[in-house]
Design a protein around this motif. Structure first.
Motif, PDB file in Angstrom:
ATOM      1  N   TRP A  68       0.864  -1.209   0.192  1.00  0.00           N
ATOM      2  CA  TRP A  68       0.041   0.073  -0.022  1.00  0.00           C
ATOM      3  C   TRP A  68       0.848   1.197  -0.029  1.00  0.00           C
ATOM      4  O   TRP A  68       1.783   1.373   0.882  1.00  0.00           O
ATOM      5  N   ALA A  69       0.707   2.270  -0.757  1.00  0.00           N
ATOM      6  CA  ALA A  69       1.331   3.431  -0.981  1.00  0.00           C
ATOM      7  C   ALA A  69       0.707   4.522  -1.380  1.00  0.00           C
ATOM      8  O   ALA A  69      -0.223   4.423  -2.046  1.00  0.00           O
ATOM      9  N   LEU A  70       1.279   5.848  -1.286  1.00  0.00           N
ATOM     10  CA  LEU A  70       0.778   6.817  -1.658  1.00  0.00           C
ATOM     11  C   LEU A  70       1.454   7.044  -3.177  1.00  0.00           C
ATOM     12  O   LEU A  70       2.655   6.654  -3.651  1.00  0.00           O
ATOM     13  N   PRO A  71       0.964   7.751  -4.228  1.00  0.00           N
ATOM     14  CA  PRO A  71       1.473   8.041  -5.561  1.00  0.00           C
ATOM     15  C   PRO A  71       2.790   8.579  -5.108  1.00  0.00           C
ATOM     16  O   PRO A  71       2.933   9.747  -4.600  1.00  0.00           O
ATOM     17  N   GLY A  72       3.837   8.292  -6.006  1.00  0.00           N
ATOM     18  CA  GLY A  72       5.059   8.881  -5.731  1.00  0.00           C
ATOM     19  C   GLY A  72       6.120   8.126  -6.261  1.00  0.00           C
ATOM     20  O   GLY A  72       5.961   6.867  -7.015  1.00  0.00           O
ATOM     21  N   PRO A 119       6.995  14.178   1.440  1.00  0.00           N
ATOM     22  CA  PRO A 119       5.238  14.274   1.286  1.00  0.00           C
ATOM     23  C   PRO A 119       4.869  15.846   0.806  1.00  0.00           C
ATOM     24  O   PRO A 119       5.235  16.756   1.415  1.00  0.00           O
ATOM     25  N   VAL A 120       3.997  15.748  -0.387  1.00  0.00           N
ATOM     26  CA  VAL A 120       3.508  16.819  -0.969  1.00  0.00           C
ATOM     27  C   VAL A 120       2.040  17.023  -1.067  1.00  0.00           C
ATOM     28  O   VAL A 120       1.415  15.715  -1.164  1.00  0.00           O
ATOM     29  N   VAL A 121       1.320  17.654  -0.022  1.00  0.00           N
ATOM     30  CA  VAL A 121       0.000  17.692  -0.150  1.00  0.00           C
ATOM     31  C   VAL A 121      -0.726  18.468  -1.216  1.00  0.00           C
ATOM     32  O   VAL A 121      -0.408  19.798  -1.492  1.00  0.00           O
ATOM     33  N   VAL A 122      -1.614  17.933  -2.034  1.00  0.00           N
ATOM     34  CA  VAL A 122      -2.338  18.209  -2.973  1.00  0.00           C
ATOM     35  C   VAL A 122      -3.650  18.274  -3.062  1.00  0.00           C
ATOM     36  O   VAL A 122      -4.325  17.401  -2.609  1.00  0.00           O
ATOM     37  N   TRP A 123      -4.181  19.349  -3.633  1.00  0.00           N
ATOM     38  CA  TRP A 123      -5.798  19.300  -3.561  1.00  0.00           C
ATOM     39  C   TRP A 123      -6.204  19.200  -5.090  1.00  0.00           C
ATOM     40  O   TRP A 123      -5.704  19.755  -5.754  1.00  0.00           O
ATOM     41  N   ALA A 124      -7.320  18.397  -5.009  1.00  0.00           N
ATOM     42  CA  ALA A 124      -7.821  17.752  -6.052  1.00  0.00           C
ATOM     43  C   ALA A 124      -9.331  17.812  -6.432  1.00  0.00           C
ATOM     44  O   ALA A 124      -9.953  16.920  -5.543  1.00  0.00           O
ATOM     45  N   SER A 125      -9.987  18.487  -7.150  1.00  0.00           N
ATOM     46  CA  SER A 125     -11.478  18.540  -7.266  1.00  0.00           C
ATOM     47  C   SER A 125     -11.814  18.027  -8.405  1.00  0.00           C
ATOM     48  O   SER A 125     -10.955  17.869  -9.740  1.00  0.00           O
ATOM     49  N   GLY A 126     -12.896  17.175  -8.272  1.00  0.00           N
ATOM     50  CA  GLY A 126     -13.536  16.519  -9.494  1.00  0.00           C
ATOM     51  C   GLY A 126     -12.672  15.593 -10.355  1.00  0.00           C
ATOM     52  O   GLY A 126     -12.695  15.411 -11.460  1.00  0.00           O
ATOM     53  N   VAL A 127     -11.706  14.961  -9.691  1.00  0.00           N
ATOM     54  CA  VAL A 127     -11.005  14.012 -10.272  1.00  0.00           C
ATOM     55  C   VAL A 127     -11.408  12.716 -10.689  1.00  0.00           C
ATOM     56  O   VAL A 127     -12.035  11.954  -9.890  1.00  0.00           O
ATOM     57  N   THR A 128     -10.931  11.969 -11.804  1.00  0.00           N
ATOM     58  CA  THR A 128     -11.324  10.642 -12.305  1.00  0.00           C
ATOM     59  C   THR A 128      -9.725   9.900 -12.358  1.00  0.00           C
ATOM     60  O   THR A 128      -9.096  10.291 -12.697  1.00  0.00           O
ATOM     61  N   PRO A 164       9.848   2.272  17.800  1.00  0.00           N
ATOM     62  CA  PRO A 164       8.696   1.374  17.727  1.00  0.00           C
ATOM     63  C   PRO A 164       8.174   1.557  16.050  1.00  0.00           C
ATOM     64  O   PRO A 164       8.618   2.603  15.619  1.00  0.00           O
ATOM     65  N   ILE A 165       7.508   0.582  15.499  1.00  0.00           N
ATOM     66  CA  ILE A 165       6.854   0.581  14.394  1.00  0.00           C
ATOM     67  C   ILE A 165       5.354   1.409  14.401  1.00  0.00           C
ATOM     68  O   ILE A 165       4.817   1.412  15.460  1.00  0.00           O
ATOM     69  N   ILE A 166       5.118   2.027  13.401  1.00  0.00           N
ATOM     70  CA  ILE A 166       3.594   2.611  13.282  1.00  0.00           C
ATOM     71  C   ILE A 166       3.091   2.045  12.157  1.00  0.00           C
ATOM     72  O   ILE A 166       3.405   1.744  11.087  1.00  0.00           O
ATOM     73  N   ARG A 167       1.652   1.824  12.322  1.00  0.00           N
ATOM     74  CA  ARG A 167       0.644   1.238  11.347  1.00  0.00           C
ATOM     75  C   ARG A 167      -0.707   1.891  11.774  1.00  0.00           C
ATOM     76  O   ARG A 167      -0.969   2.385  12.721  1.00  0.00           O
ATOM     77  N   LEU A 168      -1.316   1.867  10.516  1.00  0.00           N
ATOM     78  CA  LEU A 168      -2.866   2.570  10.475  1.00  0.00           C
ATOM     79  C   LEU A 168      -3.756   1.476  10.071  1.00  0.00           C
ATOM     80  O   LEU A 168      -3.840   1.126   9.031  1.00  0.00           O
ATOM     81  N   PRO A 169      -4.744   1.373  10.907  1.00  0.00           N
ATOM     82  CA  PRO A 169      -5.874   0.520  10.495  1.00  0.00           C
ATOM     83  C   PRO A 169      -6.704   1.412   9.451  1.00  0.00           C
ATOM     84  O   PRO A 169      -7.398   2.458  10.170  1.00  0.00           O
ATOM     85  N   LEU A 170      -7.045   0.969   8.383  1.00  0.00           N
ATOM     86  CA  LEU A 170      -7.750   1.576   7.384  1.00  0.00           C
ATOM     87  C   LEU A 170      -8.881   0.668   6.830  1.00  0.00           C
ATOM     88  O   LEU A 170      -8.694  -0.570   7.005  1.00  0.00           O
ATOM     89  N   PRO A 171      -9.884   1.143   6.207  1.00  0.00           N
ATOM     90  CA  PRO A 171     -10.898   0.110   5.747  1.00  0.00           C
ATOM     91  C   PRO A 171     -10.419  -0.851   4.620  1.00  0.00           C
ATOM     92  O   PRO A 171     -10.874  -1.994   4.440  1.00  0.00           O
ATOM     93  N   ASN A 176       1.339  -0.113   7.020  1.00  0.00           N
ATOM     94  CA  ASN A 176       2.625   0.206   7.771  1.00  0.00           C
ATOM     95  C   ASN A 176       3.395   1.548   7.245  1.00  0.00           C
ATOM     96  O   ASN A 176       3.156   2.164   6.100  1.00  0.00           O
ATOM     97  N   ALA A 177       4.564   1.772   7.828  1.00  0.00           N
ATOM     98  CA  ALA A 177       5.358   2.678   7.425  1.00  0.00           C
ATOM     99  C   ALA A 177       6.126   2.567   6.225  1.00  0.00           C
ATOM    100  O   ALA A 177       6.538   1.108   6.170  1.00  0.00           O
ATOM    101  N   PRO A 178       6.561   2.994   5.391  1.00  0.00           N
ATOM    102  CA  PRO A 178       6.575   4.640   5.449  1.00  0.00           C
ATOM    103  C   PRO A 178       5.242   5.385   5.253  1.00  0.00           C
ATOM    104  O   PRO A 178       4.867   6.182   5.876  1.00  0.00           O
ATOM    105  N   THR A 179       4.453   4.759   4.601  1.00  0.00           N
ATOM    106  CA  THR A 179       3.081   5.099   4.216  1.00  0.00           C
ATOM    107  C   THR A 179       2.423   5.590   5.527  1.00  0.00           C
ATOM    108  O   THR A 179       1.673   6.737   5.530  1.00  0.00           O
TER     109      THR A 179
END
Length: 209
Positions: A68-72, A119-128, A164-171, A176-179
């Motif tokens: 699992w990753a962010l675009p990059g 990490p770069v935070v981007v705003w995206a309206s109406g994207v497909t 310590p490791i960090i992880r996020l429970p998502l749907p 896991n890190a780095p994401t």
């Protein structure tokens, strides 16, 4: 856990939080390869709700396949981290954004695989979303409110490291890190307005390659 509205008030709030954040950017990468990821704020599948974009890497990739990753990706010679994030966003998901859509950046995060991620935070309206099958097996819109779910993040000690490791429970999965580290700082800084650092969080041992 109430949904976070996708509106101009959110855009203004995130911009303000990132603008006053005491950013830590490493001048010397220390032998690490520079990379950038895009944390994209877009509308969720549920209209009017704010989400971020998350990808599942195709299993065909030699490194990071199935993760699992962010675009990059890696910063090309002559590129800024902002240019890299926008290029990778377009190449991976078909989302065309401009520098005017960039709300700010977060701290560098060093990875065990030899990268220094910006990490770069981007705003995206109406994207497909049009995932590139050579890189992305799936693309998902995850409600930003999911970052605030009870019991998140999960912080665990491991024998192999004094960090310590960090992880996020998502749907879709537990990420896991780095994401996970990058998204946690996005939650804390961009959404909640808290100056929180994450570079002390470790990655799971399977990512140490």
């Amino acid at each position: 856990m109430s949904p976070i509205p996708f509106d101009e008030a959110l855009r203004a709030r995130v911009t303000q939080h990132l603008g006053r954040f005491d950013l830590r950017r490493r001048i010397d990468a220390g032998g690490l390869k520079r990379a950038a990821v895009a944390i994209v704020i877009a509308e969720a599948d549920e209209p009017g709700e704010a989400a971020f974009l998350l990808t599942r890497r195709t299993p065909k990739l030699r490194a990071h396949g199935g993760q699992w990753a962010l675009p990059g990706g890696r910063v090309d010679p002559g590129e800024t981290i902002e240019q890299t994030a926008l290029r990778e966003l377009h190449e991976e998901l078909g989302v065309l954004a401009s520098t005017d859509d960039i709300l700010g950046t977060l701290d560098d995060y060093p990875t065990r695989s030899g990268y220094l991620i910006a990490p770069v935070v981007v705003w995206a309206s109406g994207v497909t979303l049009t995932p590139n099958p050579s890189e992305v097996a799936g693309a998902y819109r995850i409600g930003c409110a999911e970052l605030f779910r009870e019991g998140s993040p999960e912080i665990l000690a491991i024998e192999e490291s004094d960090r310590p490791i960090i992880r996020l429970p998502l749907p879709v999965a537990t990420v896991n890190a780095p994401t996970a580290a990058v998204l946690f700082q996005f939650r804390e800084v961009a959404l909640a307005g808290r100056d929180t650092r994450v570079d002390h969080y470790e990655q799971p041992v399977f990512a140490w390659r």
